[in-house]
Design a protein around this motif. Structure first.
Motif, PDB file in Angstrom:
ATOM      1  N   PHE A   1       3.126  12.920 -84.578  1.00 51.84           N
ATOM      2  CA  PHE A   1       5.053  13.574 -83.087  1.00 51.84           C
ATOM      3  C   PHE A   1       3.094  13.725 -81.832  1.00 51.84           C
ATOM      4  O   PHE A   1       3.024  13.150 -80.970  1.00 51.84           O
ATOM      5  N   ASP A   2       2.269  14.420 -82.105  1.00 51.24           N
ATOM      6  CA  ASP A   2       1.832  15.009 -81.051  1.00 51.24           C
ATOM      7  C   ASP A   2       0.813  14.255 -80.672  1.00 51.24           C
ATOM      8  O   ASP A   2       0.375  13.896 -79.554  1.00 51.24           O
ATOM      9  N   SER A   3       0.063  13.533 -81.965  1.00 51.43           N
ATOM     10  CA  SER A   3      -0.605  11.650 -81.181  1.00 51.43           C
ATOM     11  C   SER A   3       0.088  10.819 -80.978  1.00 51.43           C
ATOM     12  O   SER A   3      -0.552  10.180 -79.488  1.00 51.43           O
ATOM     13  N   LEU A   4       1.059  11.027 -81.294  1.00 47.74           N
ATOM     14  CA  LEU A   4       2.093   9.814 -79.980  1.00 47.74           C
ATOM     15  C   LEU A   4       2.623  10.600 -78.759  1.00 47.74           C
ATOM     16  O   LEU A   4       1.625   9.167 -77.827  1.00 47.74           O
ATOM     17  N   SER A   5       1.975  11.895 -78.848  1.00 45.70           N
ATOM     18  CA  SER A   5       2.226  12.083 -77.410  1.00 45.70           C
ATOM     19  C   SER A   5       1.596  11.578 -76.735  1.00 45.70           C
ATOM     20  O   SER A   5       1.405  11.620 -74.843  1.00 45.70           O
ATOM     21  N   GLN A   6      -0.299  12.208 -77.132  1.00 50.58           N
ATOM     22  CA  GLN A   6      -1.189  12.007 -75.896  1.00 50.58           C
ATOM     23  C   GLN A   6      -1.192  10.755 -75.986  1.00 50.58           C
ATOM     24  O   GLN A   6      -2.043  10.232 -74.534  1.00 50.58           O
ATOM     25  N   MET A   7      -1.066   9.607 -76.977  1.00 42.65           N
ATOM     26  CA  MET A   7      -1.347   7.998 -76.718  1.00 42.65           C
ATOM     27  C   MET A   7      -0.133   7.232 -76.318  1.00 42.65           C
ATOM     28  O   MET A   7      -0.981   6.887 -74.952  1.00 42.65           O
ATOM     29  N   LEU A   8       0.765   8.022 -75.302  1.00 43.15           N
ATOM     30  CA  LEU A   8       1.992   7.647 -74.648  1.00 43.15           C
ATOM     31  C   LEU A   8       2.083   8.087 -73.216  1.00 43.15           C
ATOM     32  O   LEU A   8       2.149   7.555 -72.525  1.00 43.15           O
ATOM     33  N   ARG A   9       0.840   9.056 -73.678  1.00 46.40           N
ATOM     34  CA  ARG A   9       0.616   9.708 -71.857  1.00 46.40           C
ATOM     35  C   ARG A   9       2.453  10.518 -71.673  1.00 46.40           C
ATOM     36  O   ARG A   9       2.075  10.218 -70.676  1.00 46.40           O
ATOM     37  N   LYS A  10       3.327  10.142 -71.987  1.00 47.22           N
ATOM     38  CA  LYS A  10       4.218  11.014 -71.930  1.00 47.22           C
ATOM     39  C   LYS A  10       5.828  11.089 -72.746  1.00 47.22           C
ATOM     40  O   LYS A  10       5.398  11.145 -74.284  1.00 47.22           O
ATOM     41  N   ASN A  11       6.360  11.212 -72.446  1.00 51.17           N
ATOM     42  CA  ASN A  11       7.778  11.407 -74.441  1.00 51.17           C
ATOM     43  C   ASN A  11       7.774  10.254 -74.188  1.00 51.17           C
ATOM     44  O   ASN A  11       7.892   8.875 -74.425  1.00 51.17           O
ATOM     45  N   VAL A  12       8.038  10.775 -75.819  1.00 48.36           N
ATOM     46  CA  VAL A  12       7.399  10.022 -76.874  1.00 48.36           C
ATOM     47  C   VAL A  12       9.510   8.656 -76.476  1.00 48.36           C
ATOM     48  O   VAL A  12      10.072   9.977 -78.109  1.00 48.36           O
ATOM     49  N   GLU A  13       9.228   8.036 -76.754  1.00 47.39           N
ATOM     50  CA  GLU A  13      10.654   7.300 -77.046  1.00 47.39           C
ATOM     51  C   GLU A  13      10.667   5.992 -77.277  1.00 47.39           C
ATOM     52  O   GLU A  13       9.833   5.520 -77.164  1.00 47.39           O
ATOM     53  N   LYS A  14      11.573   5.462 -77.723  1.00 47.17           N
ATOM     54  CA  LYS A  14      11.624   3.864 -78.381  1.00 47.17           C
ATOM     55  C   LYS A  14      10.965   2.646 -78.008  1.00 47.17           C
ATOM     56  O   LYS A  14      10.329   2.043 -77.794  1.00 47.17           O
ATOM     57  N   ARG A  15      10.971   2.709 -76.234  1.00 47.80           N
ATOM     58  CA  ARG A  15      10.900   1.658 -75.193  1.00 47.80           C
ATOM     59  C   ARG A  15       9.345   1.648 -75.670  1.00 47.80           C
ATOM     60  O   ARG A  15       8.203   0.720 -75.690  1.00 47.80           O
ATOM     61  N   ALA A  16       8.736   3.584 -74.820  1.00 45.22           N
ATOM     62  CA  ALA A  16       7.365   3.271 -75.055  1.00 45.22           C
ATOM     63  C   ALA A  16       6.692   2.642 -76.280  1.00 45.22           C
ATOM     64  O   ALA A  16       5.407   2.842 -76.508  1.00 45.22           O
ATOM     65  N   LEU A  17       7.157   3.675 -77.859  1.00 43.14           N
ATOM     66  CA  LEU A  17       6.293   3.134 -78.950  1.00 43.14           C
ATOM     67  C   LEU A  17       6.563   1.599 -79.318  1.00 43.14           C
ATOM     68  O   LEU A  17       5.726   1.482 -79.631  1.00 43.14           O
ATOM     69  N   LEU A  18       7.528   1.581 -78.543  1.00 42.91           N
ATOM     70  CA  LEU A  18       7.585  -0.176 -79.036  1.00 42.91           C
ATOM     71  C   LEU A  18       6.311  -1.007 -78.396  1.00 42.91           C
ATOM     72  O   LEU A  18       5.878  -2.432 -78.792  1.00 42.91           O
ATOM     73  N   GLU A  19       6.368  -0.738 -76.939  1.00 41.74           N
ATOM     74  CA  GLU A  19       4.683  -0.963 -76.517  1.00 41.74           C
ATOM     75  C   GLU A  19       3.813  -0.762 -77.268  1.00 41.74           C
ATOM     76  O   GLU A  19       2.609  -1.791 -77.130  1.00 41.74           O
ATOM     77  N   ASN A  20       3.710   0.431 -77.925  1.00 42.01           N
ATOM     78  CA  ASN A  20       2.639   0.188 -78.696  1.00 42.01           C
ATOM     79  C   ASN A  20       2.631   0.814 -79.713  1.00 42.01           C
ATOM     80  O   ASN A  20       1.835   1.834 -80.878  1.00 42.01           O
ATOM     81  N   MET A  21       2.173  -0.231 -80.762  1.00 39.38           N
ATOM     82  CA  MET A  21       3.498  -0.397 -82.074  1.00 39.38           C
ATOM     83  C   MET A  21       1.709  -0.585 -82.879  1.00 39.38           C
ATOM     84  O   MET A  21       1.615   0.200 -83.914  1.00 39.38           O
ATOM     85  N   GLU A  22       0.523  -1.127 -81.953  1.00 39.56           N
ATOM     86  CA  GLU A  22      -1.019  -1.364 -82.764  1.00 39.56           C
ATOM     87  C   GLU A  22      -1.363   0.319 -82.526  1.00 39.56           C
ATOM     88  O   GLU A  22      -1.268   0.783 -83.467  1.00 39.56           O
ATOM     89  N   GLY A  23      -1.077   1.226 -81.984  1.00 43.06           N
ATOM     90  CA  GLY A  23      -1.651   2.148 -81.850  1.00 43.06           C
ATOM     91  C   GLY A  23      -0.760   3.537 -83.304  1.00 43.06           C
ATOM     92  O   GLY A  23      -1.640   4.192 -83.440  1.00 43.06           O
TER      93      GLY A  23
END
Length: 185
Positions: free
Chosen positions: A106-128
């Protein structure tokens, strides 16, 4: 595993194992799978996996707790906006170890997405997401629990990715560059 009888009390001793994680799941707020990686054959078919995921979602999405025992498995979970994150281990697994994996992801994804971890942002960065999960757990064995290290390694792997692991957009961009330079010669 061996069982010993001590005055009508059975004690089961499990052999220690590095294979701590049985699965990592990310479901949306409807309980549909966004990401699932199973590390053993507890649920060998996709049909069984999806049934387990529906069951786990139904049991956990309305609760505030972080740990559940379900179908003989220990489940630690966390929600964020419209996502539910799950790390699953065996019933005798240390909940703190599983929670460490969950928090690292969760913390890794928060840092990688640089914002709230939400569905849209996650789908845009699935490779990450795929790279991060591979850095944290390999075959059920926990490799990393420091989100800073995971983010750093994902960034390094993203810079120098072999052709077989490149995304379609990366391959197309590379092809455009090669065509442009061949026309300019």
């Amino acid at each position: 595993a061996r069982a010993f009888r001590t005055e009508d009390v059975f004690i089961s001793l499990q052999e220690p194992s590095l294979y701590t994680v049985k699965a990592i799941l990310i479901l949306d707020n409807d309980g549909d799978r966004l990401f699932a990686k199973y590390y053993d054959d507890t649920y060998p078919s996709v049909k069984e996996q999806k049934a387990f995921e529906k069951n786990i979602f139904n049991k956990t999405h309305r609760t505030d707790s972080e740990i559940a025992l379900l179908e003989g498995l220990t489940v630690v979970y966390k929600s964020s906006i419209d996502l539910y994150f799950y790390v699953i281990g065996s019933s005798y697994e240390n909940e703190l170890m599983l929670m460490t994996v969950l928090n690292c992801l969760f913390d890794s994804l928060s840092q990688m997405l640089r914002k709230n971890v939400e569905k849209r942002a996650l789908l845009e960065n699935m490779e990450g997401l795929f790279l991060a999960v591979d850095e944290i757990v390999d075959g059920g064995v926990i490799l990393e629990s420091d989100p800073q290290q995971v983010v750093h390694r994902v960034a390094l792997r993203g810079e120098d990715v072999p052709l077989t692991e490149q995304t379609v957009s990366q391959v197309l961009q590379s092809a455009k560059e090669q065509i442009k330079w061949s026309l300019l010669r």
